[in-house]
Design a protein around this motif. Structure first.
Motif, PDB file in Angstrom:
ATOM      1  N   LEU A  48      51.450  70.736  -5.526  1.00 24.69           N
ATOM      2  CA  LEU A  48      52.475  71.699  -5.106  1.00 24.69           C
ATOM      3  C   LEU A  48      52.230  72.139  -3.667  1.00 24.69           C
ATOM      4  N   ARG A  49      50.966  72.399  -3.357  1.00 25.18           N
ATOM      5  CA  ARG A  49      50.615  72.864  -2.011  1.00 25.18           C
ATOM      6  C   ARG A  49      50.911  71.769  -0.969  1.00 25.18           C
ATOM      7  N   ILE A  50      50.561  70.515  -1.319  1.00 21.48           N
ATOM      8  CA  ILE A  50      50.827  69.410  -0.397  1.00 21.48           C
ATOM      9  C   ILE A  50      52.336  69.292  -0.149  1.00 21.48           C
ATOM     10  N   TYR A  51      53.112  69.413  -1.245  1.00 25.67           N
ATOM     11  CA  TYR A  51      54.562  69.279  -1.102  1.00 25.67           C
ATOM     12  C   TYR A  51      55.134  70.425  -0.253  1.00 25.67           C
ATOM     13  N   ALA A  52      54.693  71.653  -0.569  1.00 20.95           N
ATOM     14  CA  ALA A  52      55.207  72.812   0.169  1.00 20.95           C
ATOM     15  C   ALA A  52      54.854  72.698   1.650  1.00 20.95           C
ATOM     16  N   ARG A  53      53.645  72.218   1.925  1.00 20.18           N
ATOM     17  CA  ARG A  53      53.237  72.096   3.336  1.00 20.18           C
ATOM     18  C   ARG A  53      54.077  71.046   4.051  1.00 20.18           C
ATOM     19  N   HIS A  54      54.337  69.963   3.319  1.00 10.75           N
ATOM     20  CA  HIS A  54      55.181  68.903   3.873  1.00 10.75           C
ATOM     21  C   HIS A  54      56.552  69.468   4.262  1.00 10.75           C
ATOM     22  N   ARG A  55      57.149  70.261   3.332  1.00  8.55           N
ATOM     23  CA  ARG A  55      58.460  70.847   3.618  1.00  8.55           C
ATOM     24  C   ARG A  55      58.376  71.861   4.758  1.00  8.55           C
ATOM     25  N   MET A  56      57.255  72.544   4.838  1.00  7.59           N
ATOM     26  CA  MET A  56      57.065  73.535   5.904  1.00  7.59           C
ATOM     27  C   MET A  56      57.112  72.853   7.279  1.00  7.59           C
ATOM     28  N   TYR A  57      56.449  71.696   7.377  1.00  4.99           N
ATOM     29  CA  TYR A  57      56.458  70.958   8.650  1.00  4.99           C
ATOM     30  C   TYR A  57      57.841  70.363   8.928  1.00  4.99           C
ATOM     31  N   GLU A  58      58.525  69.971   7.851  1.00  5.00           N
ATOM     32  CA  GLU A  58      59.851  69.362   8.010  1.00  5.00           C
ATOM     33  C   GLU A  58      60.873  70.383   8.518  1.00  5.00           C
ATOM     34  N   THR A  59      60.789  71.607   7.953  1.00  9.09           N
ATOM     35  CA  THR A  59      61.762  72.649   8.320  1.00  9.09           C
ATOM     36  C   THR A  59      61.028  73.921   8.710  1.00  9.09           C
TER      37      THR A  59
ATOM     38  N   GLN B 240      61.744  76.227  10.536  1.00 10.04           N
ATOM     39  CA  GLN B 240      62.581  77.441  10.653  1.00 10.04           C
ATOM     40  C   GLN B 240      62.747  78.145   9.305  1.00 10.04           C
ATOM     41  N   ASP B 241      62.400  77.455   8.212  1.00  4.73           N
ATOM     42  CA  ASP B 241      62.547  78.026   6.876  1.00  4.73           C
ATOM     43  C   ASP B 241      61.207  78.641   6.441  1.00  4.73           C
ATOM     44  N   SER B 242      61.114  79.967   6.531  1.00  6.81           N
ATOM     45  CA  SER B 242      59.811  80.601   6.285  1.00  6.81           C
ATOM     46  C   SER B 242      59.411  80.576   4.802  1.00  6.81           C
ATOM     47  N   LEU B 243      60.354  80.264   3.896  1.00  4.56           N
ATOM     48  CA  LEU B 243      60.017  80.271   2.469  1.00  4.56           C
ATOM     49  C   LEU B 243      58.936  79.253   2.126  1.00  4.56           C
ATOM     50  N   TRP B 244      58.974  78.116   2.794  1.00  9.79           N
ATOM     51  CA  TRP B 244      57.958  77.088   2.499  1.00  9.79           C
ATOM     52  C   TRP B 244      56.582  77.519   2.977  1.00  9.79           C
ATOM     53  N   ALA B 245      56.550  78.144   4.140  1.00  4.61           N
ATOM     54  CA  ALA B 245      55.257  78.628   4.659  1.00  4.61           C
ATOM     55  C   ALA B 245      54.687  79.688   3.725  1.00  4.61           C
ATOM     56  N   LEU B 246      55.573  80.579   3.245  1.00  7.93           N
ATOM     57  CA  LEU B 246      55.148  81.623   2.312  1.00  7.93           C
ATOM     58  C   LEU B 246      54.622  80.985   1.022  1.00  7.93           C
ATOM     59  N   CYS B 247      55.307  79.937   0.602  1.00 15.69           N
ATOM     60  CA  CYS B 247      54.913  79.240  -0.628  1.00 15.69           C
ATOM     61  C   CYS B 247      53.501  78.640  -0.484  1.00 15.69           C
ATOM     62  N   VAL B 248      53.204  78.057   0.671  1.00 15.40           N
ATOM     63  CA  VAL B 248      51.860  77.483   0.896  1.00 15.40           C
ATOM     64  C   VAL B 248      50.809  78.585   0.764  1.00 15.40           C
ATOM     65  N   THR B 249      51.061  79.703   1.453  1.00 19.18           N
ATOM     66  CA  THR B 249      50.097  80.815   1.406  1.00 19.18           C
ATOM     67  C   THR B 249      49.938  81.324  -0.024  1.00 19.18           C
TER      68      THR B 249
END
Ligand code: ZN
Length: 327
Positions: free
Chosen positions: A254-265, A267-276
């Protein structure tokens, strides 16, 4: 699994090792520490070739008898101990090997003993090793390789010079995985996805293969949750919390996926929050024994864009609670 490619990455560490080697000052005991699957063992083998090569070349000349036999795993003065294989390398065998170091070496340049996954050494084996480290012999080098050095006895750690290794860069992983054609053939994942999943550690390709189907499901589910499906967030949390044995690996995915999406977008802070939140969730579940389903529901609800959460007021409130406990 074998890497057909030559050693890739870890330039700063290898450069400082090379400088010590050229001055003839490579320490008698070193510890290579860093995450699993990033190539620490390959660096250890490079050091072994350097120390044993008859032509004294860093990384080995690749032509002399010593280089060829080290590569084939048949050099009498080179030992690669896979500590996780405790049947093959039981306490008696390790003691015997360490005792044999008192005898004259077969070849003149010296002896290298690599303890791979050293954290798996039985405590009695570690104590026997400690004795050897306390009485260093000329031209005998010990290389400990570990992803979990804190599990080694402090007495062994204090006698080792530690080098830290980092996960590989995206391009380096891409290069290595692209060469592993046989390993990745037939997988339902693109090369880019494999690189993301490897998470800087191409040696984890076997584990990645085991998770490929799970990864496909996870992608669909996480996208749906992010897209506003709060019910799915709650049911998915319940689903993955059932098996605590597998939970840690799932959290990693889950963390790997969320981080991947964080780098992809970005501007979308939800993914960064999800990683944390996922990093915090692991701690809350495994160290503070909080209810996994509760923690994960909150993590995943925090991923649902807030506009879609109106009908989930209660759950949103509990998501707010998570923000307070995740510090
Ligand atoms: Zn050589």
């Amino acid at each position: 699994m074998t890497f057909k490619s030559s050693l890739i990455g870890h330039q700063p560490q290898r450069e400082s090792i090379r400088r010590l080697f050229e001055k003839g000052k490579f320490p008698s005991t070193v510890l290579f520490a860093g995450p699993a699957g990033i190539g620490k063992k390959l660096v250890a083998l490079e050091v072994a070739r350097s120390l044993l090569c008859e032509n004294g070349m860093f990384s080995g000349c690749g032509k002399c008898k010593a280089c060829r036999l080290v590569d084939a795993g048949n050099f009498p003065d080179f030992y690669l101990i896979e500590c996780a294989d405790r049947e093959r390398w039981n306490v008696e065998q390790i003691k015997e090997l360490l005792y044999s170091l008192n005898l004259t070496s077969c070849f003149s340049r010296g002896r290298v003993i690599v303890f791979n996954d050293a954290e798996f050494l039985h405590i009695a084996s570690a104590n026997a090793l400690l004795k050897s480290l306390e009485e260093p012999r000329a031209n005998t080098w010990f290389i400990l390789v570990s992803a979990n050095p804190s599990k080694l006895p402090p007495t062994v750690l204090s006698r080792s010079q530690t080098w830290f290794f980092n996960p590989l860069a995206h391009e380096e992983v891409q290069h290595i995985i692209a060469e592993l054609k046989d390993e990745i053939e037939g997988l339902p994942l693109s090369l880019d996805e494999l690189v993301v999943l490897a998470d800087g550690a191409p040696g984890s390709i076997t584990a990645i293969k085991d998770h490929s189907l799970e990864w496909m499901d996870l992608k669909v589910t996480m996208s749906a949750i992010h897209g506003g499906d709060a019910r799915r967030a709650v049911s998915f949390a319940s689903e993955i919390s059932k098996d605590k044995e597998d939970l840690r690996e799932r959290l990693t995915l889950l963390r790997i996926y969320a981080r991947h999406r964080m780098y992809e977008t970005p501007q979308d802070s939800l993914w960064a929050l999800c990683v944390t939140n996922l990093i915090a969730a692991e701690r809350l579940i495994f160290e503070r024994n909080l209810n996994a389903q509760y923690v994960l529901s909150n993590v995943l609800l925090n991923l649902v864009s807030s506009a879609d959460l109106n009908s989930f007021t209660t759950l949103t409130n509990s998501a707010k609670l998570l923000e307070r406990i995740v510090v």
